[in-house]
Design an enzyme around this catalytic site. Structure first.
Site, short mmCIF file in Angstrom:
data_model
loop_
_atom_site.label_atom_id
_atom_site.label_comp_id
_atom_site.label_asym_id
_atom_site.label_seq_id
_atom_site.Cartn_x
_atom_site.Cartn_y
_atom_site.Cartn_z
N ASP A 104 -40.12 -4.66 7.87
CA ASP A 104 -39.39 -5.90 7.57
C ASP A 104 -40.28 -6.88 6.82
OD1 ASP A 104 -37.35 -4.80 8.88
OD2 ASP A 104 -37.32 -6.19 10.58
N ALA A 105 -41.53 -6.95 7.27
CA ALA A 105 -42.45 -7.92 6.67
C ALA A 105 -42.73 -7.58 5.21
CB ALA A 105 -43.74 -7.95 7.46
N TYR A 137 -40.77 -5.92 3.22
CA TYR A 137 -39.54 -6.17 2.48
C TYR A 137 -39.41 -7.67 2.19
CZ TYR A 137 -34.51 -6.25 1.53
OH TYR A 137 -33.29 -6.45 0.95
N ASP A 138 -39.67 -8.46 3.22
CA ASP A 138 -39.59 -9.91 3.06
C ASP A 138 -40.58 -10.39 2.00
OD1 ASP A 138 -37.72 -9.88 5.00
OD2 ASP A 138 -39.03 -10.61 6.59
N SER A 140 -34.03 -1.32 26.75
CA SER A 140 -35.15 -0.50 26.29
C SER A 140 -35.98 -0.12 27.51
CB SER A 140 -36.06 -1.30 25.37
OG SER A 140 -35.40 -1.64 24.22
N LEU A 141 -37.02 0.63 27.26
CA LEU A 141 -37.90 1.01 28.36
C LEU A 141 -39.30 0.49 28.10
CD1 LEU A 141 -36.83 4.74 28.76
CD2 LEU A 141 -36.38 2.89 30.38
N GLU A 190 -37.86 13.13 33.30
CA GLU A 190 -37.07 13.88 32.30
C GLU A 190 -37.65 13.59 30.92
OE1 GLU A 190 -33.09 11.63 31.77
OE2 GLU A 190 -34.21 10.61 33.35
N LYS A 218 -38.12 12.29 27.23
CA LYS A 218 -37.59 11.18 26.44
C LYS A 218 -37.21 11.74 25.08
CE LYS A 218 -38.58 6.42 25.14
NZ LYS A 218 -38.23 6.47 23.74
N ASP A 269 -36.06 11.92 21.30
CA ASP A 269 -36.25 11.07 20.14
C ASP A 269 -35.00 11.10 19.26
OD1 ASP A 269 -37.49 9.36 18.48
OD2 ASP A 269 -38.94 10.78 17.67
N GLU A 304 -28.35 10.23 24.72
CA GLU A 304 -29.01 10.29 23.43
C GLU A 304 -28.32 11.29 22.51
OE1 GLU A 304 -31.36 8.09 23.63
OE2 GLU A 304 -32.75 8.40 21.96
N TYR A 359 -27.80 10.69 30.25
CA TYR A 359 -28.88 10.42 31.20
C TYR A 359 -28.73 9.11 31.97
CZ TYR A 359 -30.65 7.97 27.01
OH TYR A 359 -30.76 7.18 25.90
N LYS A 382 -45.47 7.77 27.42
CA LYS A 382 -45.45 8.30 26.06
C LYS A 382 -46.53 9.37 25.86
CE LYS A 382 -42.86 6.47 23.39
NZ LYS A 382 -42.79 5.18 22.73
N CYS A 402 -54.69 -20.63 3.49
CA CYS A 402 -53.45 -19.86 3.50
C CYS A 402 -53.19 -19.27 2.12
CB CYS A 402 -52.30 -20.77 3.91
SG CYS A 402 -50.69 -20.00 3.72
N CYS A 429 -49.83 -21.23 0.71
CA CYS A 429 -49.76 -22.66 0.37
C CYS A 429 -51.15 -23.27 0.19
CB CYS A 429 -49.00 -23.42 1.45
SG CYS A 429 -49.92 -23.62 2.97
N CYS A 469 -52.33 -20.90 9.43
CA CYS A 469 -52.16 -21.84 8.33
C CYS A 469 -51.75 -23.18 8.91
CB CYS A 469 -51.07 -21.31 7.40
SG CYS A 469 -50.33 -22.56 6.36
N CYS A 486 -45.70 -25.15 3.96
CA CYS A 486 -46.01 -23.78 3.57
C CYS A 486 -44.71 -23.01 3.35
CB CYS A 486 -46.84 -23.10 4.65
SG CYS A 486 -47.17 -21.37 4.28
S1 IVH Z 1 -32.99 5.70 30.08
C1 IVH Z 1 -32.14 1.72 31.56
N1 IVH Z 1 -33.62 8.17 29.54
O1 IVH Z 1 -35.38 5.59 24.91
C2 IVH Z 1 -32.48 3.04 31.06
N2 IVH Z 1 -33.67 6.59 27.77
O2 IVH Z 1 -37.25 3.40 24.74
C3 IVH Z 1 -32.18 3.19 29.65
N3 IVH Z 1 -34.24 7.54 25.61
O3 IVH Z 1 -32.99 3.10 24.35
C4 IVH Z 1 -32.68 4.36 29.01
N4 IVH Z 1 -34.47 9.62 26.28
O4 IVH Z 1 -32.45 5.48 23.54
C5 IVH Z 1 -33.48 6.94 29.05
N5 IVH Z 1 -34.10 10.40 29.17
C6 IVH Z 1 -33.97 9.18 28.72
C7 IVH Z 1 -34.15 8.87 27.36
C8 IVH Z 1 -34.00 7.56 26.93
C9 IVH Z 1 -34.51 8.80 25.24
C10 IVH Z 1 -34.25 6.39 24.69
C11 IVH Z 1 -33.07 5.46 24.80
C12 IVH Z 1 -33.65 4.11 25.05
C13 IVH Z 1 -35.04 4.29 24.57
C14 IVH Z 1 -35.98 3.29 25.23
#
Ligand code: IVH
Length: 706
Positions: free
Chosen positions: A43-44, A46-47, A92-93, A126, A128, A130, A186, A238, A326, A420, A423, A443, A449
């Site tokens: 984004d930065a 592009y901006d 999100s996680l 479980e 994650k 992608d 997912e 999930y 991760k 800066c 400016c 700055c 600015c």
């Molecule tokens: S649980 C409140 N389980 O990871 C729990 N998320 O970084 C919500 N994702 O937005 C998510 N595999 O799109 C969960 N086994 C899994 C997942 C998973 C992928 C994604 C999901 C979430 C993102 C968060």
């Protein structure tokens, strides 16, 4: 921008050539972002391109191109799909990167729940996936809507396309499903399908997708559902939300139920009693990773007991009961071509490494963050160096170190600018009370600015700010570059401002037309009344973000007394009562109060605010959950709590709309006193404040466990 010639030092020919390049680069970036779901710029970056374009156009108005990017207004993101608001936000996680982080997670869960160290916390593990998350709404067992995550609150309605995915039942089978439920999971594309798709695209002379994730996103967001059908997408279920009735007591059994209803769940879904169990699941999944036909980027752990999940609740964007562990980041080496300095909304100068593009973990990387001046010195990176970079998930790639520090002809160490780059104002590192210099150089130009002005205005109109529909970064840049607006107040007198700038009426501008001009004015007018918290956050004052804005709003309810306190605190200093009122709110530190008083001390800020308040009415903040008897009440906890930890008690009180404070004053409504309560209890009794035991408090808030 450094390395860019200031417009006044450029010839017309040079400017013309650069404008042509910018038009091309911006158009390519737009296409990658909007049509291909494969952004290749941050984004930065592009901006920065747009800012430079606006700058050159302002300096050479006669060179403005007929296809100028600044005229391409309102190229909405596909615009094909209706918006869809989620019944409950899609969260999100939080991330864990090491075994210790996972141990800390379990420790936090235990502390929050008040469990003794070593108490087993059954937790699921479980892969994650992608891919991209999708929320499927079922009513009476029928799929009625499928929505992408979007910003978490609101996504896009992709129901027609979701119906073409085999793993998504249009009707639930089996029994036991709630009358209404959102099933979340997912959408992803297998590596085999990805390779086949790209081969087909190459043959047809089309652009290729960068990775399976982008291919899945692009395939789900097709205008023509038949194209989605031809793409062979998959879906793992999930999670769930907004169920009309409970159907399980644990995460593990709930997800197992999904199979009976017709969903596919990940075969690597397991449950463990101990940290060691979780970590061995992680190693197993990590080993299996290479043999899987889909991309995964970590392991997700979730507290199994649903009653515990409910108590743990969420913290801003993350649930407290889950975490993503991760996999280690992918690394690569490439050349650092140049170090650019970007200027953010609050003036922070951020160095960005421009890299010779390189593929890391399936994504082409051409930029990495260098964080700040100290980091550049620590790494001793210099332009032209070969560097090792790392990319972890969605995180901005980082420079890890220099590979060839002894090469010949290496330039001297990089000198971080002391002014800066936009400016030319002094850029300084603030020194705190303890005499330590801030790592960030900022700055000091404030609103003079151009970069800060642009970023603040963009923030002001953004989703988290006033959320003015149809007024985004592009329009702000355009208005700013034409001198139509200079501050937020001008947005509310846009018609006059356009006129005053000698421009034709908006409906005559290219890219607008009568309808979109009328729509824009209407959506601006719709924001002439804004709730306190949103308004305060929109101002973009340093240290006063979404969370603190909401906290101030909930505590003061009305804008006027709040702003009076800020002004008084600025006059009286940290000894006065007003300062106490600003800092006595739980979770708010002196940084926010200090930033507010700094803000109000500047005459140009006071003028701006006065002008803005002449246009906008700030509404009292609504209490969070108005049906709770404690909503809007100021509550203080003291002494030992026995049923729950102090953190949990505070979190639940806030969730019910109460204001939690750390000290007793005449403003306190309720004191919850456990055994061992001392001076606070005494003071509350003197002031005649309602005092409750923990059990009485739980009865008052209707705690299900009492
Ligand atoms: S649980 C409140 N389980 O990871 C729990 N998320 O970084 C919500 N994702 O937005 C998510 N595999 O799109 C969960 N086994 C899994 C997942 C998973 C992928 C994604 C999901 C979430 C993102 C968060």
């Amino acid at each position: 921008m450094p390395g860019q010639t200031p417009p006044e030092a450029m010839s017309e020919t040079e400017a013309q050539a650069e404008l042509a390049e910018l038009a091309k680069a911006i158009a390519a970036a737009d296409a990658a972002y909007y049509q291909e779901d494969a952004p290749h710029l941050s984004d930065a970056e592009y901006d920065a391109l747009r800012l430079r374009n606006a700058e050159l156009e302002a300096a050479f108005p006669n060179l403005k191109r007929t296809d100028s990017p600044s005229e391409q207004v309102g190229a909405a993101p596909s615009g094909t799909f209706a918006k869809a608001r989620h019944a409950e936000p899609m969260l999100s996680l939080d991330n864990a990167f090491s075994d210790e982080d996972v141990a800390d997670f379990l420790g936090r869960v235990r502390r929050f729940l008040g469990l003794e160290e070593g108490t087993p916390v059954p937790t699921t593990a479980e892969p994650k996936i992608d891919g991209l998350s999708l929320s499927l709404t079922y009513e009476d067992g029928k799929l009625v809507r499928a929505a992408t995550r979007g910003n978490g609150q609101e996504g896009e309605d992709v129901t027609a396309n979701a119906r073409t995915i085999d793993d998504i039942p249009v009707e639930l089978s089996g029994s036991g499903w709630p009358a209404r439920i959102d099933i979340r999971g997912e959408v992803f594309m297998s590596k085999a399908e990805f390779a086949a798709l790209n081969a087909r695209e190459a043959e047809a002379g089309n652009k290729l997708y960068a990775n399976p994730r982008n291919a899945a996103a692009g395939s789900l967001r097709q205008k023509d559902s038949e194209i989605t059908r031809s793409r062979a997408l998959n879906f793992f279920a999930y999670a769930w939300a907004a169920a009309s009735e409970p159907f399980s007591e644990t995460q593990f059994e709930a997800v197992a139920d999904f199979t009976g209803w017709g969903f596919v769940i990940n075969p690597g879904f397991t449950r463990h009693e101990t940290l060691e169990g979780l970590l061995s699941a992680y190693r197993e999944i990590e080993t299996a990773r290479a043999t899987l036909d889909y991309d995964i980027d970590g392991v997700v752990y979730k507290v199994d007991r649903l009653d515990w999940q409910a108590r743990l609740g969420m913290q801003s964007r993350f649930p407290r009961w889950a975490i993503a562990h991760k996999f280690p980041a992918d690394r690569a080496s490439t050349r650092l071509e140049k170090i650019d300095i970007q200027v953010g909304r609050t003036g922070t100068l951020t160095p960005v490494a421009r890299l010779t593009p390189v593929t890391v973990g399936g994504v082409v990387v051409s930029n990495a963050t260098l964080h700040n001046e100290d980091e550049i010195a620590r790494l001793d990176v210099r332009e032209g160096d070969r560097v090792e970079i790392q990319r972890a998930g969605d995180v901005i790639p980082q420079v890890l170190g220099v590979i060839d520090p002894d090469r010949e002809g290496r330039p001297p160490p990089f000198e971080f600018p002391k002014t800066c780059p936009v400016c030319d104002s002094d850029a300084v590192r603030e020194v705190d009370d303890k005499g330590e210099a801030d790592v960030r150089r900022r700055c000091t130009g404030g609103l003079i600015c151009a970069a800060q002005r642009l970023e603040r205005l963009k923030h002001f109109v953004s989703r988290k700010g006033l959320d003015i529909e149809g007024l985004g970064a592009k329009q702000i840049e355009l208005f700013l570059s034409l001198g139509v607006i200079s501050g937020p107040q001008d947005i509310f007198r846009l018609k006059d401002a356009i006129d005053a700038a000698g421009q034709p009426p908006l409906e005559e501008w290219e890219g607008f037309g009568e309808t979109s001009a009328a729509n824009l004015f209407a959506s601006i007018d719709a924001r002439r009344e804004v709730p306190f918290g949103r308004f305060l956050n929109a101002l973009g004052i340093r240290h006063v973000g979404e969370v603190s804005s909401r906290a101030y709003a909930r505590n003061f309810i009305d804008w006027a007394p709040f702003w009076e306190s800020v002004q008084r605190a600025a006059d009286e200093g940290e000894e006065g009562e007003a300062w106490q009122a600003l800092t006595g709110i739980d979770g708010l530190g002196a940084a926010a109060a200090g930033a507010l008083t700094d803000f109000v001390r500047e005459a140009h800020n006071r003028d701006m605010l006065a002008a803005l308040l002449a246009e906008v009415t700030v509404l009292p903040e609504e209490a969070a959950a108005s049906d709770s008897p404690v909503s809007g009440k100021t509550v203080v906890f003291t002494g030992t709590l026995e049923q729950m930890t102090r953190d949990e008690a505070k979190a639940r009180a806030s969730a019910l709309g109460a204001k939690v404070s750390g000290s007793v004053s005449s403003k306190t409504d309720i004191l919850v006193a456990g055994p061992g309560a001392g001076s606070k209890l005494k003071k509350a009794q003197e002031l005649g404040i309602q005092t409750l035991s923990e059990a009485e408090w739980l009865a008052l808030i209707g705690d299900p466990q009492t």
